[in-house]
Design a protein around this motif. Sequence first.
Motif, PDB file in Angstrom:
ATOM      1  N   ASP A 208       0.840  -1.205   0.000  1.00  0.00           N
ATOM      2  CA  ASP A 208       0.000   0.000   0.000  1.00  0.00           C
ATOM      3  C   ASP A 208       0.875   1.254   0.000  1.00  0.00           C
ATOM      4  N   ILE A 209       0.325   2.336  -0.545  1.00  0.00           N
ATOM      5  CA  ILE A 209       0.975   3.640  -0.472  1.00  0.00           C
ATOM      6  C   ILE A 209       0.439   4.345   0.772  1.00  0.00           C
ATOM      7  N   TYR A 210       1.319   4.624   1.711  1.00  0.00           N
ATOM      8  CA  TYR A 210       0.892   5.148   3.015  1.00  0.00           C
ATOM      9  C   TYR A 210       1.964   6.122   3.510  1.00  0.00           C
ATOM     10  N   ASP A 211       1.632   7.389   3.597  1.00  0.00           N
ATOM     11  CA  ASP A 211       2.581   8.387   4.081  1.00  0.00           C
ATOM     12  C   ASP A 211       2.954   8.097   5.541  1.00  0.00           C
ATOM     13  N   ARG A 212       4.254   8.164   5.852  1.00  0.00           N
ATOM     14  CA  ARG A 212       4.715   7.840   7.194  1.00  0.00           C
ATOM     15  C   ARG A 212       4.060   8.723   8.249  1.00  0.00           C
ATOM     16  N   ASP A 213       3.991  10.023   7.987  1.00  0.00           N
ATOM     17  CA  ASP A 213       3.421  10.938   8.971  1.00  0.00           C
ATOM     18  C   ASP A 213       1.943  10.653   9.207  1.00  0.00           C
ATOM     19  N   LYS A 214       1.247  10.179   8.182  1.00  0.00           N
ATOM     20  CA  LYS A 214      -0.174   9.848   8.360  1.00  0.00           C
ATOM     21  C   LYS A 214      -0.337   8.634   9.278  1.00  0.00           C
ATOM     22  N   ILE A 215       0.567   7.652   9.139  1.00  0.00           N
ATOM     23  CA  ILE A 215       0.528   6.498  10.040  1.00  0.00           C
ATOM     24  C   ILE A 215       0.715   6.959  11.487  1.00  0.00           C
ATOM     25  N   LEU A 216       1.675   7.872  11.683  1.00  0.00           N
ATOM     26  CA  LEU A 216       1.937   8.367  13.040  1.00  0.00           C
ATOM     27  C   LEU A 216       0.734   9.119  13.592  1.00  0.00           C
ATOM     28  N   ARG A 217       0.104   9.941  12.757  1.00  0.00           N
ATOM     29  CA  ARG A 217      -1.086  10.697  13.215  1.00  0.00           C
ATOM     30  C   ARG A 217      -2.226   9.747  13.551  1.00  0.00           C
ATOM     31  N   ASP A 218      -2.401   8.715  12.729  1.00  0.00           N
ATOM     32  CA  ASP A 218      -3.474   7.746  12.984  1.00  0.00           C
ATOM     33  C   ASP A 218      -3.244   7.014  14.306  1.00  0.00           C
ATOM     34  N   LEU A 219      -1.993   6.657  14.607  1.00  0.00           N
ATOM     35  CA  LEU A 219      -1.685   5.968  15.860  1.00  0.00           C
ATOM     36  C   LEU A 219      -1.942   6.864  17.066  1.00  0.00           C
ATOM     37  N   VAL A 220      -1.557   8.131  16.958  1.00  0.00           N
ATOM     38  CA  VAL A 220      -1.804   9.072  18.055  1.00  0.00           C
ATOM     39  C   VAL A 220      -3.308   9.255  18.254  1.00  0.00           C
ATOM     40  N   HIS A 221      -4.032   9.283  17.137  1.00  0.00           N
ATOM     41  CA  HIS A 221      -5.481   9.510  17.219  1.00  0.00           C
ATOM     42  C   HIS A 221      -6.203   8.376  17.944  1.00  0.00           C
ATOM     43  N   ILE A 222      -5.679   7.144  17.829  1.00  0.00           N
ATOM     44  CA  ILE A 222      -6.326   6.026  18.538  1.00  0.00           C
ATOM     45  C   ILE A 222      -5.624   5.762  19.873  1.00  0.00           C
ATOM     46  N   GLN A 223      -5.021   6.830  20.424  1.00  0.00           N
ATOM     47  CA  GLN A 223      -4.505   6.897  21.797  1.00  0.00           C
ATOM     48  C   GLN A 223      -3.237   6.077  22.040  1.00  0.00           C
ATOM     49  N   TYR A 224      -2.426   5.901  20.987  1.00  0.00           N
ATOM     50  CA  TYR A 224      -1.072   5.383  21.188  1.00  0.00           C
ATOM     51  C   TYR A 224      -0.145   6.573  21.398  1.00  0.00           C
ATOM     52  N   SER A 225       0.860   6.403  22.242  1.00  0.00           N
ATOM     53  CA  SER A 225       1.798   7.481  22.527  1.00  0.00           C
ATOM     54  C   SER A 225       3.173   7.148  21.959  1.00  0.00           C
TER      55      SER A 225
ATOM     56  N   ALA B 267      -5.725  -2.186  16.557  1.00  0.00           N
ATOM     57  CA  ALA B 267      -6.940  -1.696  17.216  1.00  0.00           C
ATOM     58  C   ALA B 267      -6.581  -0.551  18.170  1.00  0.00           C
ATOM     59  N   PRO B 268      -7.547   0.305  18.522  1.00  0.00           N
ATOM     60  CA  PRO B 268      -7.293   1.416  19.450  1.00  0.00           C
ATOM     61  C   PRO B 268      -6.712   0.941  20.779  1.00  0.00           C
ATOM     62  N   ALA B 269      -5.942   1.829  21.426  1.00  0.00           N
ATOM     63  CA  ALA B 269      -5.281   1.494  22.683  1.00  0.00           C
ATOM     64  C   ALA B 269      -6.253   1.462  23.852  1.00  0.00           C
ATOM     65  N   LYS B 270      -7.428   2.069  23.695  1.00  0.00           N
ATOM     66  CA  LYS B 270      -8.431   2.098  24.762  1.00  0.00           C
ATOM     67  C   LYS B 270      -9.808   1.851  24.160  1.00  0.00           C
ATOM     68  N   HIS B 271     -10.750   1.398  25.022  1.00  0.00           N
ATOM     69  CA  HIS B 271     -12.104   1.160  24.536  1.00  0.00           C
ATOM     70  C   HIS B 271     -12.851   2.463  24.260  1.00  0.00           C
ATOM     71  N   PHE B 272     -12.575   3.482  25.066  1.00  0.00           N
ATOM     72  CA  PHE B 272     -13.292   4.747  24.917  1.00  0.00           C
ATOM     73  C   PHE B 272     -12.499   5.660  23.989  1.00  0.00           C
ATOM     74  N   VAL B 273     -12.818   5.631  22.718  1.00  0.00           N
ATOM     75  CA  VAL B 273     -12.158   6.484  21.726  1.00  0.00           C
ATOM     76  C   VAL B 273     -13.223   7.256  20.961  1.00  0.00           C
ATOM     77  N   THR B 274     -12.922   8.499  20.613  1.00  0.00           N
ATOM     78  CA  THR B 274     -13.857   9.332  19.866  1.00  0.00           C
ATOM     79  C   THR B 274     -13.123  10.006  18.725  1.00  0.00           C
ATOM     80  N   LYS B 275     -13.853  10.280  17.684  1.00  0.00           N
ATOM     81  CA  LYS B 275     -13.276  10.995  16.553  1.00  0.00           C
ATOM     82  C   LYS B 275     -13.122  12.463  16.928  1.00  0.00           C
ATOM     83  N   GLU B 276     -11.969  13.045  16.568  1.00  0.00           N
ATOM     84  CA  GLU B 276     -11.643  14.398  17.014  1.00  0.00           C
ATOM     85  C   GLU B 276     -12.662  15.423  16.519  1.00  0.00           C
ATOM     86  N   GLU B 277     -13.204  15.171  15.333  1.00  0.00           N
ATOM     87  CA  GLU B 277     -14.152  16.136  14.782  1.00  0.00           C
ATOM     88  C   GLU B 277     -15.450  16.180  15.571  1.00  0.00           C
TER      89      GLU B 277
END
Length: 775
Positions: A202-219, A280-290
């Motif tokens: 797949d074509i996947y920008d590195r920074d987008k992967i990092l943003r997606d991981l942070v968004h699902i509560q990975y640090s 999968a997300p790091a926690k059960h309680f996750v919400t979309k930022e928007e």
Amino acid sequence: MARARKTITPDPYAKPIAKPLPPSKSLPGKLKQFQAPTRADFDLVSPYGAAGDQPKAIEELTEGFKNGEQFQTLLGVTGSGKTFTMANVIKNVGKPTLILTHNKTLAAQLYQEFKSFFPNNAVEYFVSYYDYFQPEAYIPHTDTFIEKDASINDEIDKLRLRATANLLTRRDVIIVASVSCIYGLGSPSEYFDLMVRIKKGDIYDRDKILRDLVHIQYSRNDFSLDRGSFRVRGDVIEVHPSYDEDGLRIELFGDEVDRLYRFNIVTGEVIKEVEELTIAPAKHFVTKEENRAGMLQRIQLELTDRLAELDKEGKVLESARLSSRTRYDMEMLRETGMCNGIENYSRIIEDRAPGTRPFTLIDYFGDDWLLMIDESHVSIPQVGGMAEGDKSRKTTLVQYGFRLPCALDNRPMNFAEFEYMYPKQVLFVSATPGDYELKKTSGVVTEQINRPTGLLDPKIELFPIQGQMDVLLYRIEEVVKNGDRVLVTTLTKKMAQDLTEFFIEAGIRAKYLHSDIKTLERHELIRGLRSGEFDVLVGINLLREGLDLPEVSMVAILDADKEGFLRNYRSLIQTMGRASRNVNGTVLLFADNMTESLQKAIDETNRRRTLQEEFNAEHHITPKSVTRKIEEDLRIIDPLEDELGDRNSEFGIDDESSWSEATGSSDDSTDFTPGIRPMEPLQPSRFRRQLHKARVATNGVGHDRAEQLVHEPTANVQRRKMSAAPGNRHPEQSEGSSKVQSKLIDLERQMKEAAARLDFEEAARIRDIIRSMNN
């Protein structure tokens, strides 16, 4: 003179906050089917085949489900192999399965058994992840507010996350759960949608992967790859999922995903290369930022409406309190996305309608699954009792301005909602099915009476209460001569203690077991009974479900005719069953009256005994007592044992029993969760006063001697308690007690060293651990 009549005015705080909705309208939302309802392929591995009544029970239950029966009941006696029958039904039905049981100890045991039956499938463990939990509460008559206090077990949290991640990504899943499965989790739809899916090529920008991981509560942590974190080294991203023991490595070539690996977190060794990864997300309680802005707007709207109600009723204090607390939470949510007690806003965060329940583990199963309720005569009432207690506490918080009304919708399922979520196939499992199960199946049960070992239900002998001690002493002497053990059940703790003293004075080696005995001592007492350290164990209600004691050949039930919870039909059957694993099993009932429960229990036991005798004669089976290693049977089988071993050693504690002793955690259901309970902080000023007094007493001899005097009473109390504990009256000490005593000495040394370097906080923490182990 006539007494004046008192006018009783209605309590203004008793006004109902919200009208309950029927189950069909309280659903949290329409869920999509996450996977196609294909048949799940379960691989059952066992060194033995079905025997006794197992083949017939497996066939009847399987055929019943295939013919469209929704509810079935398996009536399996103690020792008949109910778990193996359940495993075969799961394999034959081929659907994701939830096994619900009434406490965490039994859940852990079932988890181990099913894990061994299905090593190639996803067998998961889902119980409460709190080592310690004090819910938020308000007591109006004393004007006392109690803040929420909790300690989360990180390892159980991992297993919970793994359970939900597997449910949404595969069909061959078995989850063993406690009543925790009816409490709120995050939305499965958002959890599923937020999963990060990466495929090789797949074509996947590195920074987008990092943003997606942070968004699902990975640090991000480039130094230590802890659970729920990731690190980046050039075009290589390594992730440690919050629910997995292995790490995931993503290697990029520019923006193209070049390689994907699973690797060992400790050694870095590649386990295998894969074609795609799902994180999968790091926690059960996750919400979309928007959704955050809309969430805050909805909280503000509910706050405005509630403040208007309180002002109209003249509740000035409650209005000010609610405004202050809620606006603070809103500010925290706006800036950080989190706040203390965020679960109380779950209905608003998930944009649910008022009165609707939260999403639970059951919602993650979808529409096509199998439910098994183990020990259903206990588990079903427990499910029904959860919602009412929660509702009472939350209603008080809302009425007095501590929470918005939306907090009432952060709750467990009520029983009507639990029934509404029943799948098309439900199996109740119990040796003594309750009225509810029998009603659901119109009184029809699948019996599993005949044991593969040929063991019979115990013989029953009735004696009058007058002269019962003479009979009991004579029969105990006979049993002890044969090398067997005895259980005696009473109605009260005091009676159990007094009877134990009576036995000891009569020259019988006896000890007692009830809810005041700590978890470590309970298991040491049972181990001592089986290993022959003593011969008689006196108890009340702990000598029931879950106790497997092959050495016990006689059970004596005192006051058997006293109708009530401890002497009803089901309790009598369960207690009698403790003697059913020994070929010489006998039950002595002491009663002056033949109650309905007593007669029913005797008739049922005799019926089962007759059936087993006929089965043995037909198949030429000679009954043999069950033999089982003590080590396998008496420790709590915890699915986290391997993961917790290293962490336990940091605190100088060798096993899970020692954890319980260290934390002082114990209850009647013998629930067990490893972890240290938060301790009360020591006030530095108090410690300094004690230290100052000790220094004065030693005329300035030195800090070490003064500090020794401060702590000397603790050591003395510890020694006295160790010698006077109920499980330690006999001069022989078990190996476990010696280990605990050595740990106490080591902890005292650490405490004194901390005090010597004026680290009072650390000294207080260790001191409280010592006190908990002593109490």
